[in-house]
Design an enzyme around this catalytic site. Structure first.
Site, short mmCIF file in Angstrom:
data_model
loop_
_atom_site.label_atom_id
_atom_site.label_comp_id
_atom_site.label_asym_id
_atom_site.label_seq_id
_atom_site.Cartn_x
_atom_site.Cartn_y
_atom_site.Cartn_z
N ARG A 123 48.47 47.41 59.55
CA ARG A 123 47.26 46.50 60.12
C ARG A 123 46.71 46.90 58.67
NH1 ARG A 123 45.86 42.05 62.22
NH2 ARG A 123 43.88 42.04 63.15
N THR A 403 49.72 32.82 60.94
CA THR A 403 50.17 33.96 61.01
C THR A 403 52.06 33.27 61.20
OG1 THR A 403 48.96 35.35 62.11
CG2 THR A 403 50.71 36.33 63.03
N THR A 421 50.99 38.31 58.62
CA THR A 421 49.50 37.37 59.18
C THR A 421 48.70 37.76 57.74
OG1 THR A 421 48.28 36.35 60.27
CG2 THR A 421 47.63 38.84 60.24
N ASN A 423 45.79 36.38 58.41
CA ASN A 423 44.54 35.77 59.95
C ASN A 423 44.69 33.97 59.48
OD1 ASN A 423 43.43 35.96 62.19
ND2 ASN A 423 41.73 36.13 60.40
N ASP A 445 38.58 39.76 61.95
CA ASP A 445 39.26 40.09 63.87
C ASP A 445 38.27 41.14 64.68
OD1 ASP A 445 41.09 38.23 63.92
OD2 ASP A 445 43.04 39.74 63.09
N SER A 474 44.29 43.58 66.75
CA SER A 474 45.31 42.64 66.41
C SER A 474 45.51 42.13 67.85
CB SER A 474 46.25 42.79 65.63
OG SER A 474 47.10 41.97 65.78
N GLY A 496 49.11 33.41 66.37
CA GLY A 496 48.88 32.25 67.71
C GLY A 496 47.32 32.74 68.24
N GLY A 497 47.23 34.11 67.74
CA GLY A 497 45.47 34.23 67.48
C GLY A 497 45.76 35.00 68.50
O1 DON Z 1 46.45 40.12 64.27
C1 DON Z 1 45.87 39.02 64.83
O2 DON Z 1 45.37 38.86 65.98
C2 DON Z 1 45.21 37.34 64.17
N1 DON Z 1 44.81 37.81 62.65
C3 DON Z 1 46.32 37.28 64.43
C4 DON Z 1 46.51 35.46 63.56
C5 DON Z 1 47.28 34.23 64.08
O3 DON Z 1 48.00 34.80 64.74
C6 DON Z 1 46.90 33.31 63.43
N2 DON Z 1 47.82 32.45 63.99
N3 DON Z 1 48.88 31.08 64.02
#
Ligand code: DON
Length: 598
Positions: A123, A403, A421, A423, A445, A474, A496-497
């Site tokens: 990370r 991501t 990612t 982000n 984040d 994350s 997908g965050g």
């Molecule tokens: O680390 C995380 O949780 C976020 N930065 C991930 C971002 C993400 O998955 C965006 N994607 N579609």
């Protein structure tokens, strides 16, 4: 969770009886009919259309066919799954620049054929000059600088991660694994997926000249069939091939990053880069209905939150429920809300904040958390406090996206899951001039102002506040599931965050509880809740209107998402040992199989 029902099961069972449900073994859902149900007519991805690729010698599933081919070729040449992951990672940085990266970070979970399990945290970190309030404007609001431009970048971890994974598990020479990406950077024919992505982000790509210079021609995106040459990226990759980790974190590349930062008002220095290390963590390991789940530990919240969701669900006999019936969705949502309340409050970089990992993933805790689930009505999020102590009430904003995840199993039985990612789409939109790669905007984040939602609407506490050298929390959840006999059964993950966690939880439940194959599990419509906002989201056209109405009648706020959720890359190992690979049709991509050598 262990399969034997814990004490609280008695409490939950009593509640179910009061609610008119019968009970034997696990808690039955009231009035539930058994088995999978077909999704509504409105659903865009019928299971029959998502046909897994089968192979015995290895499988690589990524969001881009070229990257999958690169990984598969490494396995054909005798490399193992980790070798393939390294080559795939660098290839994705070239062919999937909106998410694949060397300027970002991620997490790797591995289960090697000798039973070794490993979790690698690469990370990004806050630069040393970062401060808690660095994104607050004069009015105390979080400014755009957390997302766009130089200040949004964390110190990248991807190259250190690949270097570390290769050092521990790799078998083929490092330079050979970087070479395919160098070849791709020297020129690829733009395919439909890349053209679409560049086209739809053209305004953002124009914002910084070095980014426009790489991805646009005369300010216009390339078209399908055009050639895209990433010369500076090829040079950077050459330095990485030659000097390993130092090819990125020291010397010319580090100088170029520092110069870029100076030009654009960023704070990352050569020293930040030189001090970056990827870290091996203890993976999160827990049982789910006689299976063993191995997932990512903090600084990702993924594994712990996944454990809490599934441990709570384990007290309910989902197998007796009709898929996406009112009762199935209700119980699922209640479990997720409780797990996210804890996630948002407690989880953070373990090097800075002690993590209550053992408690949060325990059977006892899940039993206590699930005991107040009312089978007849929704518990308002405001009444769901973090389970280890009170938390302030907060409000939340919108959802976001970008991501990528890849899953790899080789012919020897080594399995690797990586989520990585920058982000947001195209990260902070800044390309390092002369080095040709995009930087992340991972600083968003952090809780830039604890209690205020970030771009994903996540409302996080001060445990995740900005500090120099700290990793931002994350949600990435690369995960491997073993079957009851201890063999790898499922390798999966998603972008997908925060929806990453709920997507992975559903993939596991689809396979373990509902017996779906890799194709059906991927195709099934997905749900998401994250405690705040107190809304259950479903994918466009993905939930029957009568089920949504029935949930509303129970007190859930239910909303249809404008688009789709996640982009899983999944491999299921079949009982006969064959590998069944699926790339999620939501974004495209491909699972590429490797035949056993004759
Ligand atoms: O680390 C995380 O949780 C976020 N930065 C991930 C971002 C993400 O998955 C965006 N994607 N579609």
């Amino acid at each position: 969770m262990a399969y034997a029902p814990p004490n609280v099961f008695v409490i939950a069972a009593a509640a179910a009886l009061l609610a008119g449900a019968g009970c034997s073994g696990n808690l039955r859902l009231p009035g539930a009919a058994r088995g999978p149900a077909a999704p509504p007519e409105s659903w865009a991805y019928p299971a029959a259309d998502v046909v897994p690729v089968l192979a015995s010698g290895g499988m690589v599933s990524t969001t881009d066919r070229i990257a999958s081919e690169v990984g598969a070729e490494v396995i054909r040449r005798g490399g193992n799954a980790v070798d393939a992951a390294v080559a795939t990672h660098f290839a994705l940085a070239v062919v999937n620049p909106e998410a694949g990266n060397i300027g970002g970070g991620g997490f790797l979970v591995a289960r090697m054929k000798d039973g070794t399990i490993a979790a690698l945290d690469f990370r990004e970190k806050a630069p040393r000059a970062a401060t808690r309030d660095m994104y607050l404007d004069e009015r105390g609001e979080v400014s755009e600088r957390a997302l766009i431009g130089h200040l949004a970048a964390g110190v990248p971890g991807s190259v250190a991660g690949m270097w570390e994974a290769h050092k521990r598990f790799g078998t083929l020479p490092w330079a050979d694994l970087v070479q395919p990406a160098i070849n791709l950077a020297e020129g690829i024919v733009v395919h439909a997926r890349l053209a679409r992505s560049l086209q739809s982000h053209v305004t953002e790509l124009r914002r910084f000249p070095a980014t426009a210079a790489v991805f646009l021609v005369d300010s216009q995106p390339p078209r399908v069939g055009d050639r895209l040459v990433q010369r500076d990226m090829a040079e950077t990759l050459r330095r990485i091939a030659r000097d390993g980790k130092d090819g990125f974190y020291r010397g010319r590349t580090a100088e170029l990053v520092e110069e870029e930062m100076r030009r654009g008002g960023g704070i990352m220095t050569r020293d930040d880069l030189a001090r970056y290390e990827a870290v091996w963590r203890d993976p999160i390991v827990f049982g789910y209905r006689e299976h063993t789940v191995i997932s990512m530990s903090p600084s990702s919240s993924g594994g712990i939150t996944l454990a809490e969701i599934l441990n709570v669900l384990e007290d309910f006999d989902l197998r007796r429920a009709r898929y996406h019936s009112r009762d199935h969705v209700h119980v699922w949502t209640e479990a997720v809300k409780r797990a996210f309340a804890d996630r948002n409050e407690y989880l953070a970089d373990p090097d800075f904040v002690p993590q209550p990992t053992a408690t949060l993933i325990s059977d006892e805790y899940a039993a206590r958390r699930g005991a107040d689930i009312d089978l007849r009505r929704a518990t308002p999020a405001a009444r769901i406090q973090p389970g280890l102590g009170a938390a302030p009430l907060r409000s939340a904003g919108r959802e976001g996206a970008n991501t990528t995840h890849y899953s790899i199993v080789d012919g020897q039985g080594n399995a690797v899951a990586v989520t990585t990612t920058i982000n947001s789409l195209y990260g902070n939109l800044v390309t390092v001039a002369g080095a040709g790669f995009l930087l992340n905007n991972e600083m968003d984040d952090f809780a830039a102002r604890p209690g205020t939602p970030n771009q994903f609407g996540l409302v996080q506490g001060s445990a995740n506040a900005i500090e120099p050298d700290k990793r931002m929390l994350s949600a990435m959840t690369p995960t491997i599931v073993l079957d009851p006999s201890g063999r790898v059964k499922l390798v999966t993950g998603s972008p997908g965050g925060p929806t990453i966690i709920t997507t992975v939880a559903q993939m596991i439940s689809n396979v373990v509880d509902f017996g779906m194959d890799a194709g059906a599990a991927t195709a099934a419509p997905r749900l998401h809740h994250q405690h705040l906002p107190d809304t259950l989201y479903y994918e466009r056209g993905g939930l029957r209107p009568e089920v949504a109405d029935a949930l509303r009648a129970m007190g859930h706020a239910v909303a249809e998402r404008r688009g789709y959720q996640g982009d899983t890359q999944t491999i299921v190992v079949l009982p006969d040992g064959r590998l069944s690979g699926v790339a999620d049709p939501r974004r495209g991509g491909a699972a590429v199989g490797v035949r056993l050598p004759r």
